[in-house]
Design an enzyme around this catalytic site. Structure first.
Site, PDB file in Angstrom:
ATOM      1  N   PRO A  83       0.834  -1.198   0.000  1.00 49.52           N
ATOM      2  CA  PRO A  83       0.000   0.000   0.000  1.00 49.52           C
ATOM      3  C   PRO A  83       0.869   1.249   0.000  1.00 49.52           C
ATOM      4  CG  PRO A  83       0.084  -0.984   2.189  1.00 49.52           C
ATOM      5  CD  PRO A  83       0.773  -1.942   1.263  1.00 49.52           C
ATOM      6  N   GLY A  85       0.416   5.685  -0.346  1.00 53.04           N
ATOM      7  CA  GLY A  85      -0.558   6.757  -0.394  1.00 53.04           C
ATOM      8  C   GLY A  85      -0.362   7.704  -1.559  1.00 53.04           C
ATOM      9  N   ARG A 170      11.425  12.193   8.743  1.00 52.00           N
ATOM     10  CA  ARG A 170      11.936  12.237   7.369  1.00 52.00           C
ATOM     11  C   ARG A 170      12.351  13.663   7.056  1.00 52.00           C
ATOM     12  NH1 ARG A 170       6.927   8.844   4.941  1.00 52.00           N
ATOM     13  NH2 ARG A 170       6.912   7.257   6.582  1.00 52.00           N
ATOM     14  N   LYS A 260       0.832  -5.178   9.548  1.00 50.43           N
ATOM     15  CA  LYS A 260       2.028  -4.808   8.792  1.00 50.43           C
ATOM     16  C   LYS A 260       2.834  -3.786   9.569  1.00 50.43           C
ATOM     17  CE  LYS A 260       3.277  -2.299   4.542  1.00 50.43           C
ATOM     18  NZ  LYS A 260       3.547  -0.949   5.058  1.00 50.43           N
ATOM     19  N   HIS A 284       8.867  -0.328   6.829  1.00 54.07           N
ATOM     20  CA  HIS A 284       8.226   0.748   6.081  1.00 54.07           C
ATOM     21  C   HIS A 284       9.193   1.303   5.033  1.00 54.07           C
ATOM     22  CE1 HIS A 284       4.291   2.922   6.990  1.00 54.07           C
ATOM     23  NE2 HIS A 284       4.648   3.403   5.827  1.00 54.07           N
ATOM     24  N   ARG A 287      11.574   3.873   6.191  1.00 51.59           N
ATOM     25  CA  ARG A 287      11.005   5.201   6.407  1.00 51.59           C
ATOM     26  C   ARG A 287      10.577   5.415   7.850  1.00 51.59           C
ATOM     27  NH1 ARG A 287       9.238   6.916   1.253  1.00 51.59           N
ATOM     28  NH2 ARG A 287       7.293   7.908   1.823  1.00 51.59           N
ATOM     29  N   SER A 316       9.994  -4.067   1.916  1.00 55.79           N
ATOM     30  CA  SER A 316      11.185  -3.239   2.128  1.00 55.79           C
ATOM     31  C   SER A 316      12.441  -3.755   1.423  1.00 55.79           C
ATOM     32  CB  SER A 316      11.511  -3.090   3.630  1.00 55.79           C
ATOM     33  OG  SER A 316      10.378  -2.648   4.353  1.00 55.79           O
ATOM     34  N   GLY A 338       6.615  -1.360  -2.511  1.00 59.45           N
ATOM     35  CA  GLY A 338       5.789  -0.249  -2.952  1.00 59.45           C
ATOM     36  C   GLY A 338       6.451   0.636  -3.992  1.00 59.45           C
ATOM     37  N   ARG A 339       7.751   0.923  -3.769  1.00 57.76           N
ATOM     38  CA  ARG A 339       8.397   1.912  -4.624  1.00 57.76           C
ATOM     39  C   ARG A 339       8.511   1.480  -6.089  1.00 57.76           C
ATOM     40  NH1 ARG A 339      11.937   2.342  -0.046  1.00 57.76           N
ATOM     41  NH2 ARG A 339      11.830   4.337   1.049  1.00 57.76           N
TER      42      ARG A 339
END
Lengths: 403, 390
Positions: A83, A85, A170, A260, A284, A287, A316, A338-339
């Protein structure tokens, strides 16, 4: 190979560089960066890269397959989209494109609570094997209404993200002027103006068709433009969340449920005890806790603690097909990331996301052939040469199999 | 020098590896990470790098790996390689995919000085073509056959795609631009090739396997099938009376199977980092393989040696011989046969010097006692040697 098929991208890093070129710096940085000193981000890659695997020769691999099963459904390879955003910031309608790409490849794709497209829209237009990711609301009643909506939409698998009780640090986001709530600061505006392609194709389109970018899944009374001054965060993640909240959701959710964002085998054991179907080990994407180990490094001990009848997924850091093979060999049932598909989305929308999946698939297929493996079930710790101590030892694996 | 003289796509085809070049770099690091200790006041005036392989004395434990692209390095590059090896007195392996026919290479180089030519085979899908090909190799006169077995699927070499260098070779605008940017190469290599032999082709392929590099039919599926198995090796074993080795394995289990199938040896290889990017270096798996097979079974390794000291290190870890493809290819691109010979000469003088520095007179004396603080994949020296060193 003609350029139109592969978009000129031969690996995930190519897609990343294409995304970097197209996105305003703050937005690319938001997707690409990690917490604090980027130790976690770098270690996530290094954990994969340092594992040496040995080829096998003269094994007939002409009938090999990367297919496997997760929660009773066949998928093209043990990979799913995490997931995120921000697919809608990377490309107009990016979330639908992600779902369509996953459906075309036949892998699961997870819709995020924070998406800029509503879950119903994604479900309808995306199709395929869609999962839903939930941030817990502070208000229990809102949670119940929201869960009913997720259920009514048709989702069967729910991932509750539990690593967000406090904000992660971050720093590049602050420096780039990219923060939640999003502020059109001078830096941010300058970055946006320098990427007119993104401005026209993504931002302007979104404004024209849907108005301001909003977290479309939020209940109407909470629905927030991503520029709103008052952060919506106080309604979701809260630092008082605990296992009671999970039990509460477990009681309401009849389908598959995972949490998660954990990294400790103790937490995985608690998840199993609380009747969950599985966990997604995750830092994450580097992150959250900067000094967290890579999920790959803790998957073996987690597997040993929870046994075989519990789904363990890791995310990850996976960027190569060989990474999927390594994760499975260490005991994971599936890998998420995700990336890579976000980079693809930013580069070319749905075809870009699909290209990312295709790269993983082609690379995994090739590595399986090189290692003499015909099925995902055959992947095991025997593939490693001189592995570090956090990799399951072959003798142990054999003994466990014998018992 | 090769880099300066070759079109970029061709240089990178030779020079680079798969995916992220992890294996490519690790192949060098594995050698570089090993520290060796000199010995003093040992009379080394009668030292020699010579050794023996398959009954032939060779000038040093080094041979030239099979490579398909010597003909792209310099005009008639394959013959130049073979002659350079013969002058030095070491084995050279002719490749199935060479651009010069095996008979021509053999005729010009096998009987030349200390010619010691081996042949490398890719197994084709078509059984009949394959077995006929083995007969042809035998009839030509080769005694030692290496079967390359790590090519069951194409490797992922992204630089080739980017450079427009792919098999089948297509004259893409990028490649043409690179070629034209290098008029010297056109004049030295491309033009003579076209005038003498026509377009580049895999000259060993039978007519049935149409062999022009620019032919549209991708030949991978025909030449390196993913269904190949030990049964195919057994069939070749039955036909081939000479020395038979398989090349491209990295696994103790595979080496043991090779020995059980009556082969004479193996060439441990990760294809110079060009195949599986996460593969260990052959040097790193060498000790465990040596331990698992008998002493008569030849264990050769390739991928990574660039110094004479690397040859000494590999022998110390249990290798019978070291092979390498790129050094003599670079030499070939730089100066044809003379360049290839220079590469061999560099290895030989460096090895000779290092043996003297370590107090070693013969190749047999090279053992794990030479290492200082080795990593865990290096075997501990046997107690006898330790005592001798004291």
């Amino acid at each position: 190979m003609a350029k139109k098929n592969n978009l000129g991208a031969y690996n995930i890093e190519d897609l990343r560089l294409m995304a970097k070129k197209r996105l305003p710096r703050g937005i690319f940085g938001f997707i690409d960066g990690g917490a604090e000193d980027h130790i976690g981000v770098a270690n996530n890659r290094e954990a994969y890269r340092q594992l040496k695997i040995k080829n096998r020769v003269l094994i007939d691999v002409s009938k090999r397959s990367t297919k496997t099963k997760i929660f009773g459904k066949e998928i093209a390879m043990p990979f799913g989209i995490s997931p995120t955003g921000s697919a809608g910031i990377a490309w107009y309608g990016g979330e639908v494109g992600l779902a369509q790409a996953a459906a075309k490849m036949n892998v699961p794709c997870t819709v995020a609570t924070n998406a800029l497209t509503s879950m119903e829209d994604i479900w309808e237009k995306g199709g395929g094997n869609l999962w839903f990711q939930l941030y817990m609301w502070a208000d229990k009643e809102k949670s119940m209404t929201f869960m009913d909506r997720v259920k009514a939409t048709g989702f069967e698998t729910l991932i509750v993200t539990v690593d967000g009780p406090v904000h992660s640090n971050r720093e590049y986001n602050y420096k780039n002027g990219f923060a939640s709530p999003l502020k059109y600061s001078a830096t941010m505006l300058a970055q946006i103006m320098s990427k007119p392609g993104w401005l026209i194709k993504v931002l302007a389109q979104h404004y024209l068709r849907q108005g301001a970018m909003k977290k479309e899944n939020y209940p109407p009374e909470l629905a927030r433009k991503i520029t709103d001054k008052e952060s919506s965060d106080k309604h979701v993640k809260s630092d008082s969340q605990n296992w009671d909240d999970i039990k509460f959701i477990r009681d309401m959710w009849p389908g598959n449920m995972l949490i998660k964002g954990l990294q400790s085998k103790e937490d995985a054991v608690l998840a199993k005890k609380n009747g969950l179907d599985g966990v997604v080990l995750s830092n994450h994407g580097g992150r959250y806790v900067d000094c967290a180990p890579a999920p790959l490094q803790v998957v073996a001990e987690t597997r040993a603690a929870v046994g075989d009848d519990f789904t363990v997924i890791i995310d990850s850091g996976a960027r190569r097909g060989s990474d999927l093979v390594k994760a499975i060999a260490c005991g994971a049932d599936m890998v998420m990331s995700g990336r890579p598909t976000l980079f693809g989305t930013a580069a070319a929308g749905m075809p870009g996301a699909y290209r990312a999946l295709e790269i993983f698939h082609v690379e995994m297929d090739r590595v399986m052939a090189q290692l003499g493996l015909n099925t995902v079930d055959e992947i095991g710790p025997q593939i490693f040469w001189n592995p570090p101590e956090w990799v399951p030892q072959v003798e142990q694996a054999l003994r466990a199999a014998a018992e | 020098m090769a880099k300066a003289r070759l079109p970029r796509g061709i240089f990178e085809y030779v020079d680079l590896g798969a995916e992220d070049y992890i294996a490519l770099h690790n192949n060098r690091d594995a050698y570089r990470s090993l520290k060796i200790k000199n010995r003093v006041l040992v009379d080394v005036s009668k030292r020699s790098t010579a050794t023996e392989i398959f009954g032939h004395t060779i000038a040093m434990p080094y041979g030239i790996s099979p490579t398909a692209s010597a003909g792209l390095m310099s005009e008639g590059g394959e013959v130049g390689l073979a002659k350079a090896a013969a002058r030095m007195g070491i084995p050279c392996t002719a490749a199935t995919s060479a651009l010069t026919p095996m008979e021509e290479i053999y005729a010009k180089a096998a009987k030349y000085k200390d010619g010691n030519l081996w042949f490398q085979l890719y197994m084709w899908v078509d059984q009949e073509l394959r077995l006929k090909f083995v007969e042809r190799i035998k009839a030509t006169g080769f005694e030692t056959l290496l079967v390359t077995v790590d090519g069951s699927v194409g490797a992922n070499r992204e630089h080739n795609n980017r450079n427009g260098y792919s098999m089948p070779l297509k004259y893409t605008p990028k490649l043409i631009a690179q070629v034209l940017a290098n008029p010297g190469w056109c004049a030295r290599v491309l033009a003579p090739q076209f005038l003498k032999r026509g377009s580049f082709r895999k000259a060993n392929y039978p007519a049935e396997l149409n062999s022009k590099l620019s032919a549209l039919e991708l030949d991978h599926a025909h030449t390196k099938p993913d269904s190949q198995s030990w049964d195919d090796i057994k069939r070749i074993r039955d036909l081939w009376p000479g020395n038979l080795l398989v090349k491209g394995l990295q696994n103790v289990e595979d080496a043991v199977i090779a020995e059980q199938n009556g082969l004479q040896g193996v060439v441990l290889s990760n294809h110079g980092g060009r195949y599986l990017d996460n593969a260990p270096s052959p040097l790193q798996v060498l000790p465990e393989v040596r331990k698992a097979v008998g002493n008569d079974f030849k264990v050769i390794l390739d991928s990574g040696p660039r110094r004479g000291s690397d040859i000494v290190k590999a022998i110390a870890l249990g290798a019978d011989m070291v092979m390498s493809g790129r050094p003599t290819l670079y030499g070939s691109a730089a100066a044809g046969e003379a360049g290839s010979y220079r590469a061999l000469e560099i290895f030989q003088t460096e090895m000779d010097r290092v043996m003297a520095q370590l107090g070693l007179n013969t190749v047999d004396e090279i053992g794990p006692q030479i290492f200082w603080n080795p990593p865990d994949w290096v075997p501990k020296p046997p107690p006898k040697l330790t005592r001798a060193a004291e």
